[in-house]
Design an enzyme around this catalytic site. Structure first.
Site, mmCIF file in Angstrom:
data_model
loop_
_atom_site.group_PDB
_atom_site.id
_atom_site.type_symbol
_atom_site.label_atom_id
_atom_site.label_comp_id
_atom_site.label_asym_id
_atom_site.label_seq_id
_atom_site.Cartn_x
_atom_site.Cartn_y
_atom_site.Cartn_z
ATOM 1 N N LYS A 157 0.893 -1.303 -0.040
ATOM 2 C CA LYS A 157 0.036 0.161 0.058
ATOM 3 C C LYS A 157 0.840 1.284 -0.010
ATOM 4 O O LYS A 157 1.154 1.925 1.193
ATOM 5 C CB LYS A 157 -0.997 -0.040 1.167
ATOM 6 C CG LYS A 157 -2.217 0.767 1.039
ATOM 7 C CD LYS A 157 -3.192 0.426 2.211
ATOM 8 C CE LYS A 157 -4.391 1.457 2.454
ATOM 9 N NZ LYS A 157 -5.063 1.654 1.097
HETATM 10 N N1 PMP Z 1 -7.154 -2.081 -3.157
HETATM 11 C C1 PMP Z 1 -6.870 -0.651 -2.921
HETATM 12 C C2 PMP Z 1 -6.144 -0.303 -4.023
HETATM 13 C C3 PMP Z 1 -7.075 -0.205 -1.782
HETATM 14 O O1 PMP Z 1 -6.530 1.041 -1.574
HETATM 15 C C4 PMP Z 1 -7.732 -0.756 -0.730
HETATM 16 C C5 PMP Z 1 -8.188 -0.159 0.719
HETATM 17 N N2 PMP Z 1 -7.130 -0.281 1.470
HETATM 18 C C6 PMP Z 1 -8.527 -2.070 -1.011
HETATM 19 C C7 PMP Z 1 -7.957 -2.757 -2.256
HETATM 20 C C8 PMP Z 1 -9.160 -2.668 0.035
HETATM 21 O O2 PMP Z 1 -8.407 -3.181 1.327
HETATM 22 P P1 PMP Z 1 -8.856 -3.082 2.650
HETATM 23 O O3 PMP Z 1 -9.882 -4.133 2.633
HETATM 24 O O4 PMP Z 1 -7.944 -3.838 3.302
HETATM 25 O O5 PMP Z 1 -9.108 -1.849 2.991
#
Ligand code: PMP
Length: 314
Positions: A157
């Site tokens: 991320k």
């Molecule tokens: N893909 C992206 C690009 C994101 O930014 C997020 C949000 N964090 C997600 C998927 C979903 O991840 P999560 O369920 O861990 O928030």
């Protein structure tokens, strides 16, 4: 932002408006940071703020940091403790969003990952909702492709990688849609701008597997577990073609900020009958209960803020 919020930066708690970074900060110019987005859910019944899957998020932060050659100054357990203390110091009595950020903090010219200082900040703030979409989301397949892992790490991320999301989101919204769906470089469905994606066909749930350049979402994992364990549904991780979005019985997306949102239409093709499908509905209803501590089986996913310990399994 409310400058009086208590945040954690440079190893101590301080006011948001006291914590400043310089204009030449490395991460601001080169996108050399990584972050998390964690939700906290208030339970009126328990008078408690439950932080959802805090450990999973901090494990992903550690993984992202490793890819960026950063050293997180705290273990996952220490980060959990700091975060509950942060929320408690703010005395939150409503839903929150927690944004931990690791960033390269040198104030100098020179793009690289090595030999740059790292810094950690954690900001927690009141949060209501990411989408206002009781009628479902109107989505489009973006002209922008999801970043490929050969270009930048898709499973981390990373702040800089979010230009990919920002381009796709603005394109979608300015063209009249609610959200973008990005294809991978090889043309398969990858994910939304900040959400993972699922389709349902004849009662089976399909979602792109980890090789499709997705960010492996904590909410994705949660929904897969709940679908299998609570409803006996089959979840298949595989490559999904664009045209499968048009023929699916249901399409929904998931993310910490977004929760579970059903997709009403993709590029002018109505999904199902355009209303929330039965699988999205039962998963969304269950998810809402789980995150607010109503299901003892899943208390292990919750960290109490005021009880400052894992929600007690009953
Ligand atoms: N893909 C992206 C690009 C994101 O930014 C997020 C949000 N964090 C997600 C998927 C979903 O991840 P999560 O369920 O861990 O928030």
């Amino acid at each position: 932002m409310d400058g009086s919020l208590t945040i954690y930066a440079n190893g101590r708690f301080c006011r948001y408006d006291e914590a400043k970074i310089g204009l030449m900060t490395h991460a601001l110019h080169y996108g050399t940071g990584c972050f998390e987005g964690v939700r906290g859910f208030w339970s009126t019944r328990d008078e408690e703020l439950y932080l959802f899957q805090l450990e999973d998020h901090y494990e992903r932060l550690h993984a992202s940091a490793k890819i960026l050659m950063m050293k997180v100054p705290h273990t996952v357990a220490e980060l959990v403790k700091i975060t509950t203390e942060l929320c408690a110091r703010n005395n939150f009595r409503g839903d929150v969003y927690v944004r931990p950020l690791m960033y390269k903090s040198n104030e100098e010219i020179g793009v690289r990952l090595h030999d740059v200082r790292d810094a950690l900040a954690i900001v927690a703030m009141p949060f209501d909702r990411y989408f206002d979409a009781t009628a479902g989301l109107n989505c489009t397949v973006s002209a922008w492709r999801r970043i490929d892992d050969t270009t930048a790490p898709a499973r981390a991320k990373v702040t800089g990688v979010y230009i990919n999301s920002a381009l796709a989101k603005s394109e979608a919204v300015l063209n009249g849609y609610d959200e973008a769906i990005l294809l991978s470089a090889d043309g398969h469905v990858s994910e939304g701008s900040a959400e993972n994606i699922f389709i349902v066909k004849k009662g089976v749930i399909y979602t792109p597997d980890a090789s499709q350049n997705i960010l492996e979402g904590c909410t994705r994992k949660t929904l897969m577990t709940l679908a299998e364990a609570e409803f006996g549904l089959t979840v298949v991780e595989r490559a999904i073609d664009r045209s499968e979005l048009f023929t699916a019985d249901e399409v929904f997306i998931s993310g910490s900020a977004a929760g579970l949102q059903f997709v009403r239409a993709v590029d002018h093709r109505v999904v199902g009958d355009g209303t929330q499908g039965p699988i999205a509905k039962k998963l969304a209803d269950l998810y809402d209960k789980v995150v607010r501590g109503a299901l003892p089986t899943y208390h292990g996913w919750l960290t109490r803020t005021y009880g400052s310990r894992k929600a007690a399994a009953v």
